[in-house]
Write a protein that holds these residues in place. Structure first.
Motif, mmCIF file in Angstrom:
data_model
loop_
_atom_site.group_PDB
_atom_site.id
_atom_site.type_symbol
_atom_site.label_atom_id
_atom_site.label_comp_id
_atom_site.label_asym_id
_atom_site.label_seq_id
_atom_site.Cartn_x
_atom_site.Cartn_y
_atom_site.Cartn_z
ATOM 1 N N THR A 163 0.821 3.724 1.080
ATOM 2 C CA THR A 163 1.106 2.643 2.038
ATOM 3 C C THR A 163 1.627 1.381 1.347
ATOM 4 N N ARG B 220 4.351 -0.833 3.123
ATOM 5 C CA ARG B 220 3.831 -1.577 4.279
ATOM 6 C C ARG B 220 2.882 -2.682 3.831
ATOM 7 N N LEU C 147 -4.639 -2.327 7.097
ATOM 8 C CA LEU C 147 -3.662 -2.023 6.056
ATOM 9 C C LEU C 147 -4.102 -2.580 4.707
#
Length: 377
Positions: A301, A304, A360
């Motif tokens: 990730t 992002r 996140l």
């Protein structure tokens, strides 16, 4: 037959864009055997056993979608809404729009693209290492294209005539204007950060430090085609722009000799109505790409996380600066770790306000540290 082409000598930024424009045209013509080397602020392209049959028709084919969108933009009657819709539909036009910090010149810029395509001669002009000098006299007159700030990072030039010196926009021939714009569209990654009355744009492209195979630079153009818009973000350290560019999309690790590649970055800023160039930097490509390839394996990730947690939250720019400086020049990795952990904790304190970003940010910061350690050996 072996052909040698020379970029014209309009400065490092413009010549880097010319280089990528030439390579795009050559690839379209099926020519991909050769080497690129750097000579000061210019580049030399040596082609192996190639016939240089790349004329104006090729330019129309490569830029077909761009030219159609430009004509629609210039012909639309409904100024604001119509223009905005056309820009949003075309990725290429959107990229030019994001690259441009001086809105009033956009129409002239696009109009000049149409005119310069018609005036494009051929890549044969770059066989002459003195191509620019041959146009020096005519550059004082009309018939040449203004090289806007994103395409050169310079404001203009001083022209001496008789005993007087005057300021003048920097102008280039139609062939150079087209190859430079193609270099921007196909070989330069753009990050634009808008916040209130200030806009900052960061341009990243790849250049040769030593003899580089043409195919390596063509591969890297796949990363250079993108653009990224950040709203309400903080200013990005110039040195960190390549890390952002290479983190987006696919990370290409198949370049034969990555140590022969360098990354050129320049930045412009518009604050209220005042525009300025923030300078340029040239750094090595290899440590950046190795780090990004490593961290994407450890933290899938990462792109992002970079976009949402570092670019859009205050304090992320300091983390990026520390991370990039440590990556390039060495230093205490655990300083980066502490800054990163502190930044993540600050975001998590606002998790109720930004729940998706909070999720996140719940990554293992140690994996970023391990990626740095892996690169530093």
């Amino acid at each position: 037959m072996v052909y040698t082409l020379y970029t014209p000598g309009h400065g490092l930024v413009a010549d880097s864009l010319v280089l990528h424009g030439i390579l795009r045209i050559l690839a379209w013509c099926g020519i991909n055997k050769g080497k690129v080397s750097r000579f000061g602020e210019r580049f030399v392209i040596e082609l192996e056993d190639s016939k240089l049959n790349c004329d104006k028709d090729i330019i129309y084919e490569i830029l077909e979608e761009v030219l159609i969108s430009v004509e629609e933009y210039l012909n639309v009657r409904e100024e604001r809404r119509g223009h905005r819709e056309i820009i949003n539909v075309s990725d290429r036009l959107s990229k030019i729009n994001y690259a441009n910090i001086n809105k009033p010149v956009l129409r002239n810029w696009l109009s000049q693209i149409l005119d310069s395509v018609e005036g494009f001669i051929s890549l044969q002009v770059y066989k002459d290492p003195n191509h620019k000098d041959r146009f020096e006299k005519s550059r004082k007159g009309g018939g040449l294209a203004t090289l806007y700030l994103p395409l050169s990072a310079i404001y203009g030039k001083y022209v001496q005539e008789k005993k007087g010196v005057s300021e003048s926009p920097y102008k280039v021939c139609d062939t150079c204007f087209i190859t430079i714009n193609m270099g921007l569209l196909f070989g330069t990654h753009i990050v634009r950060v808008d916040k209130k009355e200030k806009s900052s744009v960061y341009y990243t492209t790849f250049i040769a430090r030593e003899d580089v195979d043409i195919n390596d630079l063509l591969l890297l153009q796949r990363m250079g085609e993108g653009y990224h818009h950040v709203e309400n973000g903080a200013e990005i350290p110039l040195i960190s722009a390549p890390l952002i560019a290479i983190s987006q999309g696919e990370t290409i690790a198949s370049v034969e000799d990555p140590y022969k590649i360098q990354v050129l970055t320049w930045s412009l800023q518009l604050s209220n109505n005042f525009q300025r160039s923030l300078g340029l930097s040239v750094i090595d490509y290899e440590p950046i790409y190795r780090f990004v390839a490593e961290i994407k394996l450890r933290v899938p990730t990462w792109p992002r996380f970079l976009n949402e947690c570092l670019l859009r939250f205050e304090g992320g720019e300091a983390v990026l600066a520390s991370l990039t400086e440590t990556l390039l020049f060495g230093g205490d990795i655990y300083v980066v770790s502490r800054m990163l952990s502190s930044h993540i904790m600050d975001i998590l304190k606002k998790e109720n306000e930004y729940p998706e970003v909070g999720k996140l940010c719940k990554i293992d910061a140690d994996e970023i540290v391990r990626s740095l350690q892996e690169i530093q050996g």
